[in-house]
Motif scaffolding. Structure first.
Motif, PDB file in Angstrom:
ATOM      1  N   VAL A 150       0.847  -1.192   0.000  1.00  0.00           N
ATOM      2  CA  VAL A 150       0.000   0.000   0.000  1.00  0.00           C
ATOM      3  C   VAL A 150       0.887   1.248   0.000  1.00  0.00           C
ATOM      4  O   VAL A 150       1.838   1.356   0.783  1.00  0.00           O
ATOM      5  N   LEU A 151       0.568   2.183  -0.869  1.00  0.00           N
ATOM      6  CA  LEU A 151       1.377   3.389  -1.033  1.00  0.00           C
ATOM      7  C   LEU A 151       1.056   4.439   0.023  1.00  0.00           C
ATOM      8  O   LEU A 151      -0.087   4.567   0.468  1.00  0.00           O
ATOM      9  N   THR A 152       2.076   5.176   0.403  1.00  0.00           N
ATOM     10  CA  THR A 152       1.915   6.376   1.212  1.00  0.00           C
ATOM     11  C   THR A 152       2.531   7.533   0.443  1.00  0.00           C
ATOM     12  O   THR A 152       3.220   7.325  -0.564  1.00  0.00           O
ATOM     13  N   GLU A 153       2.284   8.755   0.888  1.00  0.00           N
ATOM     14  CA  GLU A 153       2.876   9.893   0.194  1.00  0.00           C
ATOM     15  C   GLU A 153       4.382   9.902   0.430  1.00  0.00           C
ATOM     16  O   GLU A 153       4.859   9.651   1.534  1.00  0.00           O
ATOM     17  N   GLY A 154       5.142  10.200  -0.627  1.00  0.00           N
ATOM     18  CA  GLY A 154       6.590  10.229  -0.519  1.00  0.00           C
ATOM     19  C   GLY A 154       7.231   9.933  -1.858  1.00  0.00           C
ATOM     20  O   GLY A 154       6.581   9.942  -2.909  1.00  0.00           O
ATOM     21  N   ILE A 155       8.532   9.642  -1.841  1.00  0.00           N
ATOM     22  CA  ILE A 155       9.295   9.393  -3.061  1.00  0.00           C
ATOM     23  C   ILE A 155       9.563   7.895  -3.189  1.00  0.00           C
ATOM     24  O   ILE A 155      10.033   7.247  -2.238  1.00  0.00           O
ATOM     25  N   TYR A 156       9.270   7.364  -4.363  1.00  0.00           N
ATOM     26  CA  TYR A 156       9.565   5.972  -4.694  1.00  0.00           C
ATOM     27  C   TYR A 156      10.530   5.957  -5.880  1.00  0.00           C
ATOM     28  O   TYR A 156      10.667   6.955  -6.601  1.00  0.00           O
ATOM     29  N   TYR A 157      11.180   4.817  -6.081  1.00  0.00           N
ATOM     30  CA  TYR A 157      12.171   4.688  -7.144  1.00  0.00           C
ATOM     31  C   TYR A 157      11.880   3.423  -7.943  1.00  0.00           C
ATOM     32  O   TYR A 157      11.555   2.388  -7.376  1.00  0.00           O
ATOM     33  N   VAL A 158      12.051   3.531  -9.281  1.00  0.00           N
ATOM     34  CA  VAL A 158      11.703   2.413 -10.144  1.00  0.00           C
ATOM     35  C   VAL A 158      12.867   2.086 -11.078  1.00  0.00           C
ATOM     36  O   VAL A 158      13.540   2.970 -11.598  1.00  0.00           O
ATOM     37  N   SER A 159      13.100   0.782 -11.272  1.00  0.00           N
ATOM     38  CA  SER A 159      14.091   0.291 -12.226  1.00  0.00           C
ATOM     39  C   SER A 159      13.384  -0.557 -13.260  1.00  0.00           C
ATOM     40  O   SER A 159      12.224  -0.921 -13.097  1.00  0.00           O
ATOM     41  N   GLN A 160      14.105  -0.886 -14.340  1.00  0.00           N
ATOM     42  CA  GLN A 160      13.573  -1.841 -15.307  1.00  0.00           C
ATOM     43  C   GLN A 160      14.612  -2.926 -15.546  1.00  0.00           C
ATOM     44  O   GLN A 160      15.819  -2.706 -15.387  1.00  0.00           O
ATOM     45  N   THR A 161      14.132  -4.104 -15.941  1.00  0.00           N
ATOM     46  CA  THR A 161      15.015  -5.237 -16.202  1.00  0.00           C
ATOM     47  C   THR A 161      14.777  -5.722 -17.626  1.00  0.00           C
ATOM     48  O   THR A 161      13.653  -6.074 -17.989  1.00  0.00           O
ATOM     49  N   VAL A 162      15.845  -5.699 -18.443  1.00  0.00           N
ATOM     50  CA  VAL A 162      15.768  -6.118 -19.841  1.00  0.00           C
ATOM     51  C   VAL A 162      16.782  -7.235 -20.059  1.00  0.00           C
ATOM     52  O   VAL A 162      17.965  -7.086 -19.722  1.00  0.00           O
ATOM     53  N   ASN A 163      16.321  -8.366 -20.616  1.00  0.00           N
ATOM     54  CA  ASN A 163      17.193  -9.522 -20.864  1.00  0.00           C
ATOM     55  C   ASN A 163      17.934  -9.940 -19.591  1.00  0.00           C
ATOM     56  O   ASN A 163      19.115 -10.298 -19.628  1.00  0.00           O
ATOM     57  N   GLY A 164      17.225  -9.871 -18.474  1.00  0.00           N
ATOM     58  CA  GLY A 164      17.814 -10.297 -17.213  1.00  0.00           C
ATOM     59  C   GLY A 164      18.727  -9.284 -16.565  1.00  0.00           C
ATOM     60  O   GLY A 164      19.309  -9.567 -15.505  1.00  0.00           O
TER      61      GLY A 164
END
Length: 333
Positions: A150-164
């Motif tokens: 469940v999300l709260t207000e604040g900063i989140y960070y996202v990555s991606q995975t390509v070909n492992g």
């Protein structure tokens, strides 16, 4: 074969005594077990995986017949085939070929820097343009957030995975929360005439969505049939809970005659004037959240509705006259 052997020497026709020599014949080890391998970014020979027998030493070569052993710090290249042997008790095996694939480390995914979601939303509600997204609380290190967090207000960070390969850099997203609105205001039981649609039902709310009893959405221009339906409203992208409305067809309900109905001005500054061909018995004012703000009882063909105390906004006006009702939207300046 392994065992004792004896050697003599002969000088001028005279043979010496013999000296014993112990001979040990070691078995040549089998070729090591190794598969083709894939890595992310750059890597060296030391990171190649191979299975050898206990006590043996792996030796890597750039070709099947090369005599130069590659040191562990040697960088390896995409698409190259390397060869590995194992040595045990001074005996070296034949070599096993290993083809190496080096995939590039992807860039961090693109994502809106600020995203607003509804209170109670989970991490799946966040969006980013990338593959196999992983969301984190930290810019570096840390474990990815589990599904359903469940999300709260604040900063989140996202990555991606390509070909492992997971991006090293993570994209920052600031999350804000929007309140879930109240359910729209409506009568729990309503009547309709043949040919009317869900648009004809009396409901006060924004961006209404209708559902059947199985939870399937219904277009608002669908013809009504007897039954119980459920309606929600959506404000700032957040959908409310639903409220039930049971509708029944009636053959004698008198409709509202739009041709004899008028109102002005719109937008209105202070006073809204409403007139109809039948006695107007009641007028109510609600905001777009469905909250009723004002009610005026009346008994005449005209209504002078004072809205001067209301702030600038859009309001829902419901006019009741005879056996009919009329809903209009008014902009207050």
């Amino acid at each position: 074969q392994t065992g004792s052997y004896y050697v003599s020497q002969t000088v001028n026709g005279c043979e010496s005594e013999r000296t014993e020599v112990q001979i040990t014949v070691n078995t040549i080890p089998p070729a090591p077990i190794a598969q083709d391998q894939t890595f992310c970014g750059t890597t060296t020979i030391a990171y190649l995986s191979v299975t050898i027998v206990n006590g043996a030493t792996a030796k890597w070569y750039v070709s099947e017949d090369s005599t130069d052993v590659l040191p562990g710090f040697t960088f390896i290249f995409d698409g190259m085939t390397y060869y590995v042997s194992q040595s045990l008790n001074g005996c070296e095996s034949v070599r096993t070929a290993v083809t190496v694939t080096i995939n590039p480390i992807p860039f961090s995914p693109a994502a809106p820097s600020v995203q607003s979601v509804c209170v109670g939303s989970t991490v799946e509600a966040l969006t980013a343009n990338g593959e196999n997204l992983l969301w984190y609380l930290n810019e570096t290190e840390g474990e990815p957030l589990a599904e359903g967090t469940v999300l709260t207000e604040g900063i989140y960070y996202v990555s991606q995975t390509v070909n492992g390969c997971e991006s090293i850099m993570r994209t920052a997203v600031t999350v804000t929360l929007s309140e879930v609105p109240q359910a729209p205001v409506t009568e729990s039981e309503q009547e309709y005439q043949a040919g009317e649609t869900f648009n004809n039902l009396d409901v006060t709310g924004q961006n209404l969505t209708w559902y059947d009893e199985e939870g399937n959405s219904i277009p608002a221009d669908t013809l009504l049939t007897d039954g119980t339906y459920y309606v929600s409203q959506t404000i700032n992208g957040c959908e409310s809970e639903t409220v039930a409305v049971t509708v029944t067809e009636t053959l004698n309900r008198k409709g509202f005659d739009d041709s004899n109905f008028s109102y002005y001005p719109n937008p209105v500054m202070d006073v809204l004037y409403i007139s109809y061909s039948e006695n107007i018995t009641k007028v109510s004012v609600s905001n777009l959240l469905g909250q009723k703000l004002k009610t005026a009882n009346n008994n005449g063909l005209e209504v002078r509705l004072d809205l001067s105390e209301l702030p600038t906004a859009t309001y829902i006006i419901k006019v009741t006259a005879g056996s009919g009702e009329k809903i209009i939207k008014i902009m207050k300046r």
